[in-house]
Design an enzyme around this catalytic site. Structure first.
Site, mmCIF file in Angstrom:
data_model
loop_
_atom_site.group_PDB
_atom_site.id
_atom_site.type_symbol
_atom_site.label_atom_id
_atom_site.label_comp_id
_atom_site.label_asym_id
_atom_site.label_seq_id
_atom_site.Cartn_x
_atom_site.Cartn_y
_atom_site.Cartn_z
ATOM 1 N N ASP A 121 20.362 26.315 10.768
ATOM 2 C CA ASP A 121 21.625 25.413 10.250
ATOM 3 C C ASP A 121 21.839 24.348 11.095
ATOM 4 O OD1 ASP A 121 21.716 26.578 7.662
ATOM 5 O OD2 ASP A 121 22.927 28.281 8.646
ATOM 6 N N HIS A 139 22.295 34.090 16.249
ATOM 7 C CA HIS A 139 21.547 34.596 15.189
ATOM 8 C C HIS A 139 21.418 36.154 15.446
ATOM 9 C CE1 HIS A 139 18.537 35.555 11.954
ATOM 10 N NE2 HIS A 139 18.852 34.487 11.302
#
Ligand code: ACO
Length: 427
Positions: free
Chosen positions: A363, A306
């Site tokens: 996710d 991320h």
């Protein structure tokens, strides 16, 4: 504490003001840099650039903290519904019971789409990706509602907000129904926001349909966790499109397109496809991890890494726990969850991932829940979009309140200098 920064460069220096955020992050303000020095800054990917000051969402990527309007995500996930959180994001405070009743009543009353609008779907191929359909349909709302397009008219904006939140689940569910050739169901105003979406997706006119409360709660939770994430790719897209004073439908449609990319919201579909590929090809998890690390192979470990979280993604923690709860309560054995857990354990011990601070993101586990409740892979990202919608709207509203200038970055030109055109015969 200094509130100014000195910038020294070849040929001069300049004093720049600084701002400090309410959580202590500091920034150098360069708004007048070019006017004062002729210089600009270069930051491809904007990893060091604050595009705005915002009061909506706070993230501390090092500590794994996410708060909406000051409330920790863990508390919101446990104690609120998605519509309450949507209200919080867009209007700044959690609603009173009366405000919530009024807001949800209005949302529930706008879930139908115009009958003629349903005909749009007929023009789409059956295998059209639902994200393409969602973005096209959301942009097309502007053609049906020219009465609410002025971003400077608060009443028109309010109407557009309600229409969008109410209709996006219907639009997304119809994209799915179209792809499988089933009749479109009408919304049922007796159901909750999520219950209604589940009915639009999974019911048919031939059978009665009961909303499973376990599934309803799990989807509501996923929507809350996806609801905002400050200046990510799709949100920045919504803000920048909105800064041209394009209408809200146009800005949200652009955000949906940005979200679709596999490095952003599209990763949830890719994660499940990756887990399925490992399962079907009988690949060992170790083998797959080695491939994701190799510079000769472009495949990445989807659902890992991320831009902001460099410790852990708090949303991933909540979703992982919800995954176990949902699967257990539905009595589903899921091979993909086993592979995901093994993959996570292996990667978290691997120097490559440790050194680069790559952790599971939002996710990584969401697709396992979606699959367990029977959602087709290509609907994962549209469901992310339904969750992110109030965040996009909140950021769009804030951008207008701040009377932000049109978004227009500069560049450092590295191309040819002026040259003469050689006539075509001589090129
Ligand atoms: N698997 C393998 N290697 C990775 C991964 C991954 N998932 N993510 C990053 N890396 C490596 C890169 O190859 C790079 O290595 P290098 O320094 O040897 O060249 C290093 O880690 C840094 O990667 P960047 O792409 O520069 O990091 P950035 O912050 O720009 O990217 C991103 C973040 C796009 C999320 C990236 O981690 C990624 O592609 N992850 C997989 C896709 C994904 O899950 N996206 C969803 C993000 S959450 C969301 O948007 C909702």
């Amino acid at each position: 504490m200094s509130s100014k920064a000195e910038l020294h460069f070849d040929g001069g220096s300049v004093t720049l003001p600084m701002v400090e955020g309410s959580e202590g992050e500091r920034a150098i303000v360069i708004e007048n840099l070019r006017a004062e020095t002729g210089l600009i800054t270069l930051d491809p990917g904007y990893a060091n650039t604050g595009s705005c000051e915002s009061r909506i969402t706070f993230i501390d990527g090092e500590q794994g903290i996410l708060r909406y309007r000051g409330y920790p995500i863990e508390h919101l996930a446990e104690r609120c519904t998605f519509l309450e959180v949507s209200y919080l994001l867009m209007f700044g405070e959690l609603p009173t019971q009366q405000q919530l009743d009024r807001f949800s009543g209005s949302i529930i009353n706008h879930t139908m789409i115009h009958e003629d609008f349903r005909l749009f779907y007929r023009a789409l191929p059956k295998d059209a990706h639902p994200m393409a359909a969602c973005s096209a349909m959301v942009a097309a709302l502007a053609t049906f509602y020219p009465d609410s397009l002025d971003p400077r008219n608060p009443r028109e904006v309010e109407i557009s907000i309600h229409r969008l939140i109410a209709k996006l689940p219907t639009i997304a569910a119809y994209a799915y129904k179209h792809s499988i050739g089933q009749p479109f169901m009408y919304p049922d105003n007796q159901l909750s926001y999520v219950g209604n979406f589940l009915r639009l997706m999974f019911s048919t006119p031939c059978e009665s349909f009961e909303v499973d409360p376990v599934v309803e709660k799990a989807i509501d939770l996923l929507l809350i966790l996806h609801a905002d994430h400050e200046q990510n790719c799709s949100t920045s897209t919504v803000r920048i499109v909105g800064s041209s004073h394009a209408n809200l439908f146009a800005a949200i449609s652009a955000g949906i397109n940005a979200l679709w990319g596999p490095r952003h919201g599209g990763a949830n579909q890719e994660v499940i496809e990756m887990l399925q590929a490992i399962s079907e090809a009988g690949l060992s998890v170790r083998e797959f991890v080695e491939r994701a690390k190799s510079s000769d192979d472009t495949s990445r470990l989807m659902g890992f890494g991320h831009r902001v979280y460099k410790n852990f993604d708090p949303r991933a923690k909540i979703i992982k726990k919800a995954c176990y709860d949902v699967l257990q309560r539905l009595g589903v054995q899921n091979k993909l969850l086993e592979i995901a857990v093994e993959l996570e354990e292996l990667a978290l011990k691997d120097d490559y991932f440790v050194e680069r601070k790559l952790y599971p993101n939002v996710d990584f586990y969401s697709g396992v829940i979606y699959t367990a409740i029977g959602t087709p892979d290509n609907m994962f990202t549209p469901m992310f979009a339904i969750g992110r919608l109030p965040g996009w709207i909140a950021q769009w509203l804030e951008m207008h309140e701040q009377r932000q200038k049109i978004g227009r970055p500069r560049q450092v030109y590295q191309g040819e200098k002026t040259r003469e055109i050689t006539p075509i015969a001589g090129r």
